[in-house]
Enzyme design. Structure first.
Site, short mmCIF file in Angstrom:
data_model
loop_
_atom_site.label_atom_id
_atom_site.label_comp_id
_atom_site.label_asym_id
_atom_site.label_seq_id
_atom_site.Cartn_x
_atom_site.Cartn_y
_atom_site.Cartn_z
CB SER A 98 -0.92 0.13 1.18
OG SER A 98 -0.35 -0.04 2.42
CG ASN A 99 3.60 2.68 2.91
OD1 ASN A 99 3.33 3.77 3.09
ND2 ASN A 99 3.48 1.47 4.08
NE ARG A 106 13.86 -12.27 2.42
CZ ARG A 106 13.87 -13.58 2.77
NH1 ARG A 106 14.71 -13.77 3.82
NH2 ARG A 106 12.86 -14.44 2.41
CG LEU A 112 18.42 -3.38 2.39
CD1 LEU A 112 18.53 -2.04 1.95
CD2 LEU A 112 18.13 -4.62 1.17
CG HIS A 125 9.66 1.48 11.71
ND1 HIS A 125 9.99 0.14 12.01
CD2 HIS A 125 9.65 1.62 13.25
CE1 HIS A 125 9.87 -0.50 13.06
NE2 HIS A 125 9.49 0.36 13.85
CG ASP A 148 22.03 3.18 10.11
OD1 ASP A 148 21.39 2.07 10.25
OD2 ASP A 148 22.31 3.93 10.96
N GLY A 208 22.27 -0.47 10.78
CA GLY A 208 21.48 -1.13 11.94
C GLY A 208 19.98 -1.53 11.35
CG ASP A 252 13.62 -0.50 12.01
OD1 ASP A 252 13.56 -0.39 10.63
OD2 ASP A 252 13.11 -1.22 12.66
CD GLU A 262 3.12 2.85 7.68
OE1 GLU A 262 3.77 2.40 6.65
OE2 GLU A 262 2.59 2.18 8.49
C1 GRF Z 1 3.99 -0.69 6.73
O1 GRF Z 1 3.35 -0.74 7.96
C2 GRF Z 1 5.52 -0.18 6.97
O2 GRF Z 1 5.77 0.71 7.64
C3 GRF Z 1 6.19 -1.59 7.37
O3 GRF Z 1 5.59 -2.33 6.74
C4 GRF Z 1 4.38 -2.14 6.24
C5 GRF Z 1 3.96 -2.13 4.87
O4 GRF Z 1 2.56 -1.96 4.43
N1 GRF Z 1 7.46 -1.32 7.17
P1 GRF Z 1 2.46 -2.24 2.93
O5 GRF Z 1 3.03 -3.43 2.11
O6 GRF Z 1 3.03 -0.86 2.23
O7 GRF Z 1 0.96 -1.89 2.89
#
Ligand code: GRF
Length: 202
Positions: free
Chosen positions: A13-14, A91, A93, A109, A141, A143, A145, A174
């Site tokens: 969705s993002n 995953r 990276l 995140h 980076d 680490g 998040d 988001e």
């Molecule tokens: C989101 O909550 C994002 O912050 C997290 O994983 C989720 C992915 O959602 N890293 P989508 O696949 O973008 O709907």
């Protein structure tokens, strides 16, 4: 115009929010590709609808992490992108990829980092009892998040919230934060000084 590529493992969705912002003309970028580790990801359907090239790097088809990372790096390189956006890429990276694309990978995140890094950030927020959570877009980076923060958007945690209801309200934010951060990158308005990311005027 900058070229972006998206890494996603699931629903996407993002990724869709980025496709929509580009389509609406509010994000001055071209989406050069989707790279996914999951052949079943719904993000693939979204990419095909939008005419965006898809590369699947299936972890199960690789003989371990090193081979997977090498294939992923090659797939990312082929996108020829200025910026890589991790949008639900599930995953971590490897350090080799992070250094190869230094300063050119961002992640979204679902919490206000540095609180609640890692998996199930929304559940962590509920369990901890915080009154405000939200989302963070940050540079990646080595680490988990931990990279410099570009944008955060707060979301109140309500009485009676569960993981799903909170995740749903955070997701709305988001979808605003990610295109905004990508836009700032594309306009070359992000200046990283140590941990801080300064946003330059237009
Ligand atoms: C989101 O909550 C994002 O912050 C997290 O994983 C989720 C992915 O959602 N890293 P989508 O696949 O973008 O709907």
């Amino acid at each position: 115009m900058k070229r972006i590529a998206v890494l996603a493992s699931g629903r996407g969705s993002n990724f869709q929010a980025l496709i929509d912002a580009i389509g609406a003309g509010t994000l001055p970028a071209r989406c050069a590709g989707l790279v996914t580790d999951n052949p079943q990801a719904y993000a693939i359907t979204r990419a095909k609808k939008a005419g965006i090239p898809v590369t699947v790097v299936d972890y199960s088809g690789c003989a371990g992490k090193d081979e997977y990372e090498a294939a992923l790096l090659e797939a990312m390189d082929r996108c020829n992108a200025d910026l890589f956006v991790l949008a639900g890429y599930m995953r971590i990276l490897g350090a080799g990829i992070v250094s190869h694309f230094k300063g050119r990978i961002i992640n979204i995140h679902p919490a206000l980092l540095p609180s609640f890094a890692g998996l199930h950030a929304q559940r962590q927020a509920i369990d901890y009892g915080v009154k405000v959570s939200g989302c963070t877009v940050h540079f990646v980076d080595e680490g988990m998040d931990t990279g410099p923060i570009i944008i955060q958007r707060p979301v109140p945690v309500c009485d009676g919230d569960d993981e799903d209801s909170l995740a749903g309200r955070i997701l709305i934010e988001e979808h605003l934060a990610l295109p905004e951060a990508v836009k700032l990158f594309c306009e070359e308005r992000l200046m990283v000084c140590g941990r801080a990311v300064h946003i330059l005027p237009p």
